[in-house]
Design an enzyme around this catalytic site. Sequence first.
Site, mmCIF file in Angstrom:
data_model
loop_
_atom_site.group_PDB
_atom_site.id
_atom_site.type_symbol
_atom_site.label_atom_id
_atom_site.label_comp_id
_atom_site.label_asym_id
_atom_site.label_seq_id
_atom_site.Cartn_x
_atom_site.Cartn_y
_atom_site.Cartn_z
ATOM 1 N N LYS A 283 43.181 35.771 37.841
ATOM 2 C CA LYS A 283 44.444 36.137 38.504
ATOM 3 C C LYS A 283 45.575 35.191 38.127
ATOM 4 O O LYS A 283 46.729 35.598 38.061
ATOM 5 C CB LYS A 283 44.268 36.169 40.020
ATOM 6 N N LYS B 113 36.430 46.634 35.045
ATOM 7 C CA LYS B 113 36.341 47.011 36.457
ATOM 8 C C LYS B 113 37.456 47.991 36.831
ATOM 9 O O LYS B 113 38.585 47.834 36.368
ATOM 10 C CB LYS B 113 36.466 45.724 37.283
ATOM 11 N N LYS C 207 43.088 47.975 41.095
ATOM 12 C CA LYS C 207 44.417 48.369 41.557
ATOM 13 C C LYS C 207 45.472 47.999 40.526
ATOM 14 O O LYS C 207 46.536 48.602 40.467
ATOM 15 C CB LYS C 207 44.766 47.621 42.853
#
Length: 354
Positions: free
Chosen positions: A115, A217, A220
């Site tokens: 992230k 994966k 969002k």
Amino acid sequence: MTEFKPLVFSGVQPTGNLHLGNYLGAIRKFVALQENNDCIYCVVDLHALTAQLVHEDMATQIRSITAAFLAAGIDPKKHIVFNQSQVPQHAELAWIFNCVARIGWMNRMTQFKDKAGKDREQASLGLYAYPSLMAADILVYRATHVPVGEDQKQHLELARDIAMKFNMDFADKIRPTGLGIDIKVGDEPVHAYFPMVEPLIDGPAPRVMSLKDGTKKMSKSDPSDLSRINLMDDQDAISKKIRKAKTDPDALPSETEGLKGRPEADNLVGIFAALADKSKADVLAEFGGQQFSVFKPALIELAVDVLAPINAEMRRLMEDPAHIDAVLRDGGERARARAEKTMNEVRDIIGFVR
Ligand code: TYM
């Protein structure tokens, strides 16, 4: 040797649209667990600030996750549904855990590395401390079981490390209070105030992958909307996305062994299995030898069957934000009472004057 009273806790961030990965990896399991357990489900709005500070539609996002919980079948009267910021004890325990956890542990967190990206110096301190708040979310209720997708596994291992270190460091202070219990961690007897949380990751779809790339994966944040099925997608969108999902040219195998090296096939079979409450082996027993031209329409029908009622109920609930807010307020109140009890005990163990 006694055991901690079983309690299920889990959380979902109010960031972006919920997708099939969130549903199969988490929310569907939340619903199943409420039959036989005391459960607390939380919209983790404090966590939502870690990657992006300002959210124009924070309140709508919180309500939308809550609506998804309710639409999926979570009973907010028997269990607790609330948003994290209503219970300041989470942040308070997180501070204590920041002092328990070691920087070296945080440095190993792969999700932080992903992230934060290349410019780690510019990541927020909150993003770095994220797993410590997550441990506090769970342990402020002394919860024992945490249903999550596979991507949260490392965070839950860290929660165990934090609980273990707290128990060990404060062992001499826990004992006289009578608040701890004797448990076994491996073969090791430990006098514990905090339980060793058990992740509940099993199932046919612990890691739902992108429909466009079976090695990534479903997420969002993927720029391609075709990569995921959103819980708010209508029938046409679901159908289009599954039709366009990447596959290979071979027929489906008859046994799970044959899914090795075929990530897209494996993913679609896993999704089918999870939606149908079956195992992948059951699905292959039915569809082994069939082409995707047969399997995909069956998957579309199943996905629409399961998701359409949830979608409709979410839309209905979203028209009544006052009702959703009332659910969250009621849950928040009950959660706060439980969390405050733990915090008082923690304050006593540490020796804070109160
Ligand atoms: P979040 O909001 O990213 O995701 C919510 C849940 O969805 C699961 N999930 C998936 N499962 C399978 N396949 C996927 N592609 C997929 N994508 C997401 C996640 O594993 C998660 O269970 N850190 C957590 C929120 C959190 C939490 C907690 C969870 C905060 N405190 C305490 C449990 C206990 C998160 O960011 O989830």
